[in-house]
Scaffold this motif. Structure first.
Motif, mmCIF file in Angstrom:
data_model
loop_
_atom_site.group_PDB
_atom_site.id
_atom_site.type_symbol
_atom_site.label_atom_id
_atom_site.label_comp_id
_atom_site.label_asym_id
_atom_site.label_seq_id
_atom_site.Cartn_x
_atom_site.Cartn_y
_atom_site.Cartn_z
ATOM 1 N N ALA A 118 0.828 -1.213 0.000
ATOM 2 C CA ALA A 118 0.000 0.000 0.000
ATOM 3 C C ALA A 118 0.857 1.256 0.000
ATOM 4 N N ASN A 119 1.884 1.261 -0.858
ATOM 5 C CA ASN A 119 2.760 2.421 -0.972
ATOM 6 C C ASN A 119 1.953 3.632 -1.438
ATOM 7 N N PRO A 120 1.922 4.719 -0.666
ATOM 8 C CA PRO A 120 1.124 5.884 -1.060
ATOM 9 C C PRO A 120 1.553 6.506 -2.382
ATOM 10 N N LYS A 121 2.762 6.189 -2.857
ATOM 11 C CA LYS A 121 3.236 6.732 -4.130
ATOM 12 C C LYS A 121 2.394 6.251 -5.308
ATOM 13 N N ILE A 122 1.750 5.095 -5.157
ATOM 14 C CA ILE A 122 0.946 4.568 -6.267
ATOM 15 C C ILE A 122 -0.555 4.667 -5.979
ATOM 16 N N LYS A 123 -0.913 5.430 -4.969
ATOM 17 C CA LYS A 123 -2.326 5.608 -4.635
ATOM 18 C C LYS A 123 -3.066 6.261 -5.800
ATOM 19 N N PRO A 124 -4.279 5.805 -6.106
ATOM 20 C CA PRO A 124 -5.036 6.394 -7.227
ATOM 21 C C PRO A 124 -5.288 7.877 -7.036
ATOM 22 N N LYS A 125 -5.339 8.588 -8.152
ATOM 23 C CA LYS A 125 -5.666 10.005 -8.139
ATOM 24 C C LYS A 125 -7.171 10.185 -8.253
ATOM 25 N N ALA A 126 -7.652 11.343 -7.843
ATOM 26 C CA ALA A 126 -9.068 11.654 -8.000
ATOM 27 C C ALA A 126 -9.419 11.679 -9.484
ATOM 28 N N PHE A 143 -1.853 -6.314 -16.190
ATOM 29 C CA PHE A 143 -2.166 -6.586 -14.785
ATOM 30 C C PHE A 143 -3.632 -6.322 -14.495
ATOM 31 N N VAL A 144 -4.165 -5.237 -15.036
ATOM 32 C CA VAL A 144 -5.574 -4.895 -14.806
ATOM 33 C C VAL A 144 -6.489 -5.856 -15.549
ATOM 34 N N ASP A 145 -6.196 -6.109 -16.822
ATOM 35 C CA ASP A 145 -7.090 -6.924 -17.642
ATOM 36 C C ASP A 145 -7.147 -8.381 -17.197
ATOM 37 N N ARG A 146 -6.033 -8.900 -16.702
ATOM 38 C CA ARG A 146 -5.962 -10.333 -16.396
ATOM 39 C C ARG A 146 -6.084 -10.655 -14.912
ATOM 40 N N LEU A 147 -5.867 -9.670 -14.043
ATOM 41 C CA LEU A 147 -5.890 -9.978 -12.611
ATOM 42 C C LEU A 147 -6.778 -9.019 -11.815
ATOM 43 N N LEU A 148 -6.373 -7.758 -11.709
ATOM 44 C CA LEU A 148 -7.099 -6.829 -10.851
ATOM 45 C C LEU A 148 -8.493 -6.523 -11.375
ATOM 46 N N ALA A 157 -19.257 -5.315 -10.047
ATOM 47 C CA ALA A 157 -20.176 -5.572 -11.158
ATOM 48 C C ALA A 157 -20.003 -4.616 -12.333
ATOM 49 N N GLN A 158 -18.789 -4.126 -12.542
ATOM 50 C CA GLN A 158 -18.515 -3.316 -13.719
ATOM 51 C C GLN A 158 -17.042 -3.406 -14.062
ATOM 52 N N GLY A 159 -16.718 -3.094 -15.320
ATOM 53 C CA GLY A 159 -15.368 -3.247 -15.808
ATOM 54 C C GLY A 159 -14.432 -2.138 -15.375
ATOM 55 N N PRO A 160 -13.120 -2.348 -15.526
ATOM 56 C CA PRO A 160 -12.121 -1.387 -15.071
ATOM 57 C C PRO A 160 -12.130 -0.077 -15.853
ATOM 58 N N GLU A 161 -12.728 -0.056 -17.039
ATOM 59 C CA GLU A 161 -12.740 1.162 -17.838
ATOM 60 C C GLU A 161 -13.693 2.222 -17.285
ATOM 61 N N THR A 162 -14.652 1.832 -16.447
ATOM 62 C CA THR A 162 -15.584 2.790 -15.832
ATOM 63 C C THR A 162 -15.475 2.829 -14.314
ATOM 64 N N LEU A 163 -14.866 1.851 -13.702
ATOM 65 C CA LEU A 163 -14.786 1.743 -12.251
ATOM 66 C C LEU A 163 -13.805 2.774 -11.690
ATOM 67 N N SER A 164 -14.229 3.479 -10.642
ATOM 68 C CA SER A 164 -13.362 4.445 -9.973
ATOM 69 C C SER A 164 -12.219 3.715 -9.263
ATOM 70 N N ALA A 165 -10.988 4.112 -9.564
ATOM 71 C CA ALA A 165 -9.836 3.468 -8.939
ATOM 72 C C ALA A 165 -9.776 3.781 -7.445
ATOM 73 N N SER A 166 -10.040 5.036 -7.069
ATOM 74 C CA SER A 166 -9.930 5.407 -5.656
ATOM 75 C C SER A 166 -10.975 4.701 -4.803
ATOM 76 N N SER A 168 -12.602 1.682 -5.631
ATOM 77 C CA SER A 168 -12.429 0.228 -5.662
ATOM 78 C C SER A 168 -11.153 -0.221 -4.951
ATOM 79 N N LEU A 169 -10.153 0.658 -4.861
ATOM 80 C CA LEU A 169 -8.896 0.311 -4.183
ATOM 81 C C LEU A 169 -8.792 0.955 -2.804
ATOM 82 N N LYS A 170 -9.892 1.523 -2.351
ATOM 83 C CA LYS A 170 -9.898 2.260 -1.084
ATOM 84 C C LYS A 170 -9.377 1.424 0.076
ATOM 85 N N THR A 171 -9.826 0.182 0.179
ATOM 86 C CA THR A 171 -9.444 -0.666 1.306
ATOM 87 C C THR A 171 -7.943 -0.921 1.330
ATOM 88 N N LEU A 172 -7.339 -1.116 0.156
ATOM 89 C CA LEU A 172 -5.918 -1.430 0.088
ATOM 90 C C LEU A 172 -5.056 -0.306 0.655
#
Length: 386
Positions: A118-126, A143-148, A157-166, A168-172
């Motif tokens: 959970a390195n803050p350097k790679i935390k999603p941007k708004a 990595f996104v298409d095949r795993l995350l 219930a939605q794909g990574p192209e529309t899902l908010s990164a901040s 969906s990754l909030k818990t991490l």
């Protein structure tokens, strides 16, 4: 000095309502609950059939310290976890425990390590989608298409192209992230939380439950009103359907585990192998699967045929189930897109509602998803009102 309320009025008695009622009773509150249905449990309804157990929604809860406390109070006996529960699969041309190639893995070792820590350097941007974040951090979409992507699509219930990164990754990246011990469920299914939970609450002094209630916050004379209903006018919801099927054990998939997610699929999000997760989830000689579908079909038969065609293509198995049950959720999951991210950042402030003595919304659209997240949030909020 913080005002100490004496009574908590709760609207809705799904899991969020149950968790809130339990948490406030532990703080010594008088608790009154208003439920519009004549049954409790919301989406969580367990049905015992001659073929096995059918869950209408979640099949388990991630166990944590607070979950253990609730289970102890409710006298919950956990179902036996099968050894195969630890195996999780992602389908990329075939079922794989690790969907990245060796080359893809080696290229992504450093960012994967940073993500694990959970390195803050790679935390999603708004305002960043999961796909955009993946491209920025990992350099490619592999990595996104095949795993995350498949892993989070199975949750949101939605794909990574529309899902908010901040979102969906909030818990991490949460410094207060709660440690969990894996998936657990009561022996008789998730509805057991409500039957035993209600028994516990009704044995407590100053607890009242009103069924068939049409009360709105404006109708309730209380200082603290917690509205746990999932509907909210500014939140868009996604339709999700779960289909539980029972097959002859000989027609089970040729690999065992918790379940399987599907990379690149927009309609079929994943399948749970219930018989491989908890003991006693299917009758002897049968195998139970629950498929999650993110699309509205015209009728149950069309939904089942779509799944069976997909099952034949992916698992090379053309068997038909001996029994099935379709459970549609028209407003099953909040749409965690960028619009929702902006709404939570700009418009939804629980602190403001408390200061204005307005009713407080505590449902999973506030940025956390999952039963244990709902429970943790309810327990934190109740303890903060001391």
């Amino acid at each position: 000095m913080k005002t100490r309320f004496k009574k908590a009025s709760i609207i809705g008695f799904g899991f969020s309502g149950l968790a809130s009622a339990w948490a406030f009773k532990r703080q010594g509150y008088e608790v009154e609950v208003f439920e519009k249905q004549n049954v409790v449990g919301g989406l969580l309804q367990s049905k015992s059939t001659e073929y096995g157990l059918i869950e209408s929604a979640a099949n388990a809860i991630l166990k944590s310290k607070v979950v253990d406390e609730m289970a102890k109070d409710f006298d919950i006996t956990w179902a036996h976890r099968q050894k195969t529960i630890k195996y999780k699969w992602i389908y990329v041309d075939k079922p794989r425990k690790w969907p990245l190639t060796l080359t893809q893995t080696l290229k992504n070792l450093i960012p994967m390590y940073q993500l694990a820590k959970a390195n803050p350097k790679i935390k999603p941007k708004a305002g960043e989608t999961l796909s955009a974040w993946g491209l920025r951090i990992f350099g490619t979409q592999d990595f996104v298409d095949r795993l995350l992507g498949p892993a989070l699509q199975g949750v949101y219930a939605q794909g990574p192209e529309t899902l908010s990164a901040s979102l969906s990754l909030k818990t991490l990246f949460d410094p207060k992230r709660v440690k969990t011990q894996g998936s657990y469920a009561p022996e008789q299914g998730m509805k057991e939380f409500f039957s035993k939970g209600l028994n516990y609450l009704e044995a407590q002094p100053n607890f009242t439950l009103h069924l068939n209630s049409t009360h709105e916050p404006k109708d309730i004379d209380a200082e603290l009103i917690i509205d746990t209903r999932p509907d909210y006018k500014n939140v868009k919801y996604l339709s999700v359907t779960s289909v539980t099927m029972f097959f002859d054990i000989l027609n089970r998939p040729q690999f065992a585990g918790f379940g399987c997610l599907f990379a690149g699929e927009k309609t079929i999000l994943g399948v749970l192998f219930n018989t491989d997760i908890f003991q006693g989830r299917s009758a002897p000689g049968l195998f139970s699967e629950t498929w999650i579908v993110a699309e509205d079909f015209k009728d149950d038969r069309e939904t089942v045929d779509e799944i069976l065609n997909f099952r034949q293509k992916t698992f090379n198995n053309s068997a038909r189930p001996v029994y099935y049950k379709v459970n549609p959720w028209p407003h099953g999951i909040p749409d965690y897109n960028l619009d929702h991210e902006r709404f939570l950042q700009n418009d939804f402030k629980i602190e403001t509602l408390i200061e204005q003595r307005k009713h407080i919304k505590l449902a999973n659209y506030t940025g956390d998803i999952g039963l244990n997240k709902i429970l943790e949030k309810a327990a934190d909020f109740a303890s903060s009102q001391k």
